[in-house]
Design a protein around this motif. Structure first.
Motif, PDB file in Angstrom:
ATOM      1  N   LEU A  36      16.318 103.180  22.598  1.00  7.73           N
ATOM      2  CA  LEU A  36      15.128 102.531  22.043  1.00  7.73           C
ATOM      3  C   LEU A  36      14.010 102.535  23.080  1.00  7.73           C
ATOM      4  CD1 LEU A  36      14.009 100.883  19.630  1.00  7.73           C
ATOM      5  CD2 LEU A  36      14.827  98.831  20.792  1.00  7.73           C
ATOM      6  N   ALA A  37      12.864 103.130  22.690  1.00 12.72           N
ATOM      7  CA  ALA A  37      11.682 103.100  23.557  1.00 12.72           C
ATOM      8  C   ALA A  37      10.787 101.963  23.089  1.00 12.72           C
ATOM      9  CB  ALA A  37      10.939 104.426  23.451  1.00 12.72           C
ATOM     10  N   THR A  38      10.028 101.388  24.003  1.00 12.58           N
ATOM     11  CA  THR A  38       9.073 100.363  23.555  1.00 12.58           C
ATOM     12  C   THR A  38       7.863 101.042  22.894  1.00 12.58           C
ATOM     13  OG1 THR A  38       8.185 100.328  25.800  1.00 12.58           O
ATOM     14  CG2 THR A  38       9.711  98.552  25.191  1.00 12.58           C
ATOM     15  N   THR A  39       7.201 101.962  23.614  1.00  9.99           N
ATOM     16  CA  THR A  39       5.970 102.560  23.073  1.00  9.99           C
ATOM     17  C   THR A  39       6.264 103.893  22.373  1.00  9.99           C
ATOM     18  OG1 THR A  39       5.467 103.843  25.064  1.00  9.99           O
ATOM     19  CG2 THR A  39       4.658 101.577  24.998  1.00  9.99           C
ATOM     20  N   SER A  40       5.328 104.287  21.527  1.00 13.32           N
ATOM     21  CA  SER A  40       5.468 105.577  20.822  1.00 13.32           C
ATOM     22  C   SER A  40       5.414 106.735  21.823  1.00 13.32           C
ATOM     23  CB  SER A  40       4.361 105.716  19.770  1.00 13.32           C
ATOM     24  OG  SER A  40       3.085 105.414  20.323  1.00 13.32           O
ATOM     25  N   ILE A  41       4.682 106.568  22.914  1.00 15.14           N
ATOM     26  CA  ILE A  41       4.578 107.634  23.922  1.00 15.14           C
ATOM     27  C   ILE A  41       5.949 107.873  24.566  1.00 15.14           C
ATOM     28  CG2 ILE A  41       3.511 108.271  26.133  1.00 15.14           C
ATOM     29  CD1 ILE A  41       1.087 106.466  25.208  1.00 15.14           C
ATOM     30  N   LEU A  42       6.607 106.798  24.958  1.00 12.35           N
ATOM     31  CA  LEU A  42       7.937 106.943  25.568  1.00 12.35           C
ATOM     32  C   LEU A  42       8.953 107.480  24.562  1.00 12.35           C
ATOM     33  CD1 LEU A  42       8.147 103.740  27.802  1.00 12.35           C
ATOM     34  CD2 LEU A  42       8.037 106.122  28.559  1.00 12.35           C
ATOM     35  N   GLY A  43       8.797 107.084  23.301  1.00  9.43           N
ATOM     36  CA  GLY A  43       9.693 107.600  22.255  1.00  9.43           C
ATOM     37  C   GLY A  43       9.592 109.113  22.161  1.00  9.43           C
ATOM     38  N   ASP A  44       8.382 109.633  22.259  1.00 15.84           N
ATOM     39  CA  ASP A  44       8.179 111.087  22.191  1.00 15.84           C
ATOM     40  C   ASP A  44       8.793 111.781  23.407  1.00 15.84           C
ATOM     41  OD1 ASP A  44       6.955 113.551  21.148  1.00 15.84           O
ATOM     42  OD2 ASP A  44       5.696 113.391  22.927  1.00 15.84           O
ATOM     43  N   VAL A  45       8.618 111.207  24.577  1.00 12.97           N
ATOM     44  CA  VAL A  45       9.195 111.791  25.803  1.00 12.97           C
ATOM     45  C   VAL A  45      10.721 111.880  25.652  1.00 12.97           C
ATOM     46  CG1 VAL A  45       9.571 111.407  28.277  1.00 12.97           C
ATOM     47  CG2 VAL A  45       7.326 110.978  27.281  1.00 12.97           C
ATOM     48  N   LEU A  46      11.328 110.794  25.200  1.00 13.91           N
ATOM     49  CA  LEU A  46      12.790 110.765  25.048  1.00 13.91           C
ATOM     50  C   LEU A  46      13.264 111.773  24.000  1.00 13.91           C
ATOM     51  CD1 LEU A  46      13.217 106.916  25.278  1.00 13.91           C
ATOM     52  CD2 LEU A  46      14.367 108.557  26.771  1.00 13.91           C
ATOM     53  N   SER A  47      12.511 111.911  22.907  1.00  9.50           N
ATOM     54  CA  SER A  47      12.894 112.872  21.855  1.00  9.50           C
ATOM     55  C   SER A  47      12.905 114.294  22.392  1.00  9.50           C
ATOM     56  CB  SER A  47      11.921 112.805  20.671  1.00  9.50           C
ATOM     57  OG  SER A  47      11.977 111.537  20.106  1.00  9.50           O
ATOM     58  N   ASN A  48      12.030 114.567  23.344  1.00  6.88           N
ATOM     59  CA  ASN A  48      11.988 115.909  23.927  1.00  6.88           C
ATOM     60  C   ASN A  48      13.161 116.161  24.870  1.00  6.88           C
ATOM     61  OD1 ASN A  48       9.453 117.706  23.390  1.00  6.88           O
ATOM     62  ND2 ASN A  48       8.726 115.596  23.331  1.00  6.88           N
ATOM     63  N   ILE A  49      13.606 115.114  25.541  1.00  8.49           N
ATOM     64  CA  ILE A  49      14.623 115.284  26.585  1.00  8.49           C
ATOM     65  C   ILE A  49      16.050 115.205  26.039  1.00  8.49           C
ATOM     66  CG2 ILE A  49      15.586 114.244  28.684  1.00  8.49           C
ATOM     67  CD1 ILE A  49      12.771 113.141  29.255  1.00  8.49           C
ATOM     68  N   LEU A  50      16.260 114.288  25.089  1.00  5.38           N
ATOM     69  CA  LEU A  50      17.633 114.004  24.667  1.00  5.38           C
ATOM     70  C   LEU A  50      18.096 114.911  23.523  1.00  5.38           C
ATOM     71  CD1 LEU A  50      17.506 110.104  24.846  1.00  5.38           C
ATOM     72  CD2 LEU A  50      18.812 111.637  26.339  1.00  5.38           C
ATOM     73  N   PRO A  51      19.336 115.386  23.562  1.00  2.14           N
ATOM     74  CA  PRO A  51      19.867 116.217  22.471  1.00  2.14           C
ATOM     75  C   PRO A  51      20.215 115.382  21.234  1.00  2.14           C
ATOM     76  CG  PRO A  51      21.525 115.903  24.177  1.00  2.14           C
ATOM     77  CD  PRO A  51      20.282 115.237  24.673  1.00  2.14           C
ATOM     78  N   ASP A  52      20.704 116.059  20.192  1.00  2.00           N
ATOM     79  CA  ASP A  52      20.933 115.392  18.898  1.00  2.00           C
ATOM     80  C   ASP A  52      22.037 114.345  18.907  1.00  2.00           C
ATOM     81  OD1 ASP A  52      18.914 116.786  17.831  1.00  2.00           O
ATOM     82  OD2 ASP A  52      20.159 118.315  16.856  1.00  2.00           O
TER      83      ASP A  52
END
Ligand SMILES: [Zn+2]
Length: 308
Positions: A36-52
């Motif tokens: 869980l990311a707090t901000t939408s920006i961090l959510g996008d960063v995590l989506s790029n880094i983490l696999p399915d």
């Protein structure tokens, strides 16, 4: 009343997460690991880094101001059920800072901006404790914090280490290309035009990185509202420096900045709203600014176009 309720929930939550701690690093059987990311920006960063094998969510949606955001009851449930929480820190999430710091201390949360060396941060007070949290607006600082996040995730989830490393490298390469593109695009602006004026003081790291003078109507947090004196001072500055355009922000009300435009008009200096910049939150998921890269590209295009 709501604050009291939230405080009560946060206390319960802390007990819950401490009881549930200790399972980090273990691979789940069938279910995805919830980050869980707090901000939408961090959510996008995590989506790029983490696999399915990971499910990434963000507490705050597009356009939400993190300085003012208060956790809802649904958020408390998400915070308690997440395996890992990634937040910016440095008091960006002002109303949630206490619970996030305590979660970080318990090993359940990672503070993205706080992973940077303090020498890379802008100190805001003489006590040496308050730093500017807006690191993402300088792509190089964002790259450094993303490297720390990748290192942390690789060590926390050894079963996905190779995938995180591979995806992380690809993403870092994209961010490096983004930073080069920013510098090339801004290169067309003469030094005299490099004055960036926005609603709140979010663009200081941007200014350092890309060689802009930066001014704003209110400080680093949006908690304080602009007073008449703030408006007058900014109007005088804009008229004196013949600034052509100022910028509203997607997560801050444009009302006060419009009064600056009117103040300039009364003084005989024409300044226009040069567009909307994405400062503390992404745009709608379907829009170009729905990703970190897209938001930076949008900002640069708006700034270069309006100040040219
Ligand atoms: Zn901000």
């Amino acid at each position: 009343m709501l604050d009291k309720y939230n405080n009560f929930c946060f206390t319960c939550l802390l007990v819950l997460v401490l009881l549930l701690g200790g399972c980090a690093g273990e691979e789940r059987n069938g279910s995805r690991i919830r980050v869980l990311a707090t901000t939408s920006i961090l959510g996008d960063v995590l989506s790029n880094i983490l696999p399915d094998t990971f499910e990434v969510r963000s507490l705050m949606g597009p356009g939400v101001d993190p300085h003012l955001y208060k956790a809802t009851q649904g958020d408390v449930e998400q915070l308690s059920s997440a395996d890992l929480i990634v937040y910016n820190g440095l008091h960006l999430e002002g109303k949630m800072a206490e619970i996030l710091n305590r979660l970080s201390g318990s090993g359940k949360a990672f503070a993205f901006a706080e992973s940077l060396d303090k020498r890379r941060l802008r100190l805001l007070d003489s006590s040496g404790h308050i730093y500017d949290p807006h690191i993402w607006l300088d792509v190089r600082r964002q790259i450094m914090a993303t490297e720390e996040l990748i290192r942390y995730l690789r060590s926390r989830y050894p079963f996905a280490e190779a995938e995180i490393r591979e995806r992380g490298l690809l993403y870092l390469n994209e961010l490096t290309a983004l930073d080069i593109w920013c510098r090339e695009s801004i290169g067309s602006l003469p030094d005299s035009a490099r004055i960036l004026v926005t609603s709140h003081d979010a663009f200081s790291y941007f200014g350092q990185a890309y060689n802009f003078e930066v001014r704003s109507l209110v400080g680093v947090s949006t908690l304080a509202e602009a007073g008449l004196r703030d408006v007058t001072e900014l109007v005088n500055y804009l008229a004196e420096h013949r600034v052509k355009a100022i910028f509203i922000e997607n997560s801050v009300s444009p009302k006060a900045l419009r009064s600056v435009v009117e103040g300039c008009m009364r003084k005989g200096h024409v300044v226009r709203i040069g567009g909307e910049l994405y400062s503390d939150a992404l745009g709608d998921t379907q829009s170009k600014a729905g990703t970190y890269k897209g938001m930076i590209e949008h900002n640069i295009n708006q700034i270069v176009g309006a100040l040219q």
